[in-house]
Design an enzyme around this catalytic site. Structure first.
Site, short mmCIF file in Angstrom:
data_model
loop_
_atom_site.label_atom_id
_atom_site.label_comp_id
_atom_site.label_asym_id
_atom_site.label_seq_id
_atom_site.Cartn_x
_atom_site.Cartn_y
_atom_site.Cartn_z
CB ILE A 156 9.80 -0.47 -1.72
CG1 ILE A 156 10.96 0.52 -1.54
CG2 ILE A 156 10.22 -1.63 -2.62
CD1 ILE A 156 12.11 -0.01 -0.71
CE LYS A 162 14.13 -4.87 6.35
NZ LYS A 162 13.00 -5.29 5.49
CE1 TYR A 202 14.38 -2.06 8.96
CE2 TYR A 202 16.57 -1.42 8.18
CZ TYR A 202 15.23 -1.65 7.92
OH TYR A 202 14.72 -1.49 6.65
CB SER A 207 -0.93 0.01 1.22
OG SER A 207 -0.17 0.08 2.41
N GLY A 253 7.64 -3.80 6.44
CA GLY A 253 8.77 -3.67 7.35
C GLY A 253 8.63 -2.46 8.26
CB SER A 310 17.95 -2.96 4.70
OG SER A 310 18.69 -1.77 4.94
CB ALA A 316 7.42 -4.57 0.27
#
Length: 237
Positions: free
Chosen positions: A14, A152, A148, A11, A85, A135, A83
């Protein structure tokens, strides 16, 4: 046969750019977000017969129910993009345990659960393509982003291992690792200062990453790969 793609986090940012590109290429899309109204608005903007779904990727039953609904309304999902995150940037010593868990659950466990749910239909079809959005800090690390970075970095290990597990079923699993991209996650960063660290001299746009995602989704002979899309930032990290 319709080319059906599920885009979790489709929505905004990316994920939304990937959806726009894939809609232009004739895919039937499921746009999935926590907020159903936001997902519906994004799907509506695409035109055509795309559908919106609400899902909390950290809850396995929610994920399974969403895949059942997608299959019932769109057909079997052959393409999956993760996507969704979040980030809660802080030095580790100041990071609350609940913020650690929320990042690990959304960024890593969530992708594990959606990939698991997608497997049944993909194995039955003997085809499938998955792209997980990682990332650059998952590869290089970054001060203030230890949790984070871990979420990733874990996504890379998971994706490569899964690629080995399912290659014999003609299912491909890849990762795109963006650098600084204009999204909600980077809107509060000091862009003028940070872009001086990027060899190409600018932040990327979501569409820059979307082109890489669609390339991997459609590439017939690439799996277990991490494609960095960072304007050369990794050269200076």
């Amino acid at each position: 046969m319709d080319k059906v793609c599920a885009i979790f986090g489709g929505s905004r940012g990316i994920g939304r750019a990937v959806a726009q590109l894939m809609a232009q290429k004739g895919y039937r899309l499921a746009i999935i977000a926590r907020n159903l109204e936001v997902a519906k608005a994004a799907a509506s903007d695409l035109g055509g017969s795309h559908l919106a779904f609400s899902c909390d990727v950290t809850k396995e039953q929610d994920v399974q129910n969403t895949f059942e609904e997608m299959e019932k309304n769109l057909g079997p999902v052959s393409f999956l993009v993760n996507a969704a995150g979040i980030n809660r940037d802080s030095l580790l010593i100041r990071t609350k345990t609940e913020d650690m868990l929320s990042q690990l659950h959304t960024n890593l466990l969530g992708s594990m659960l959606t990939c698991k749910a997608a497997m049944r239909a993909m194995i039955q079809q003997q085809r499938g393509s998955i792209v997980n959005i990682g990332s650059i800090v998952g590869l290089k690390g970054n001060a203030g982003q230890s949790v984070y970075s871990a979420s990733k970095g874990g996504l890379v290990g998971f994706s490569r291992a899964l690629a080995k597990e399912v290659a014999g079923k003609k299912i491909k699993v890849n990762v795109v690792a963006p650098g600084f991209i204009h999204t909600d996650m980077t809107k509060d960063l000091k862009e003028e200062h940070l872009k001086k660290t990027i060899p190409l001299g600018r932040f990327g746009e979501p569409i820059d990453v979307a082109h890489a995602v669609v390339f991997l989704l459609e590439s017939p002979y690439v799996t277990g790969h991490v494609l960095v899309v960072d304007g050369g930032l990794q050269l200076r990290m």
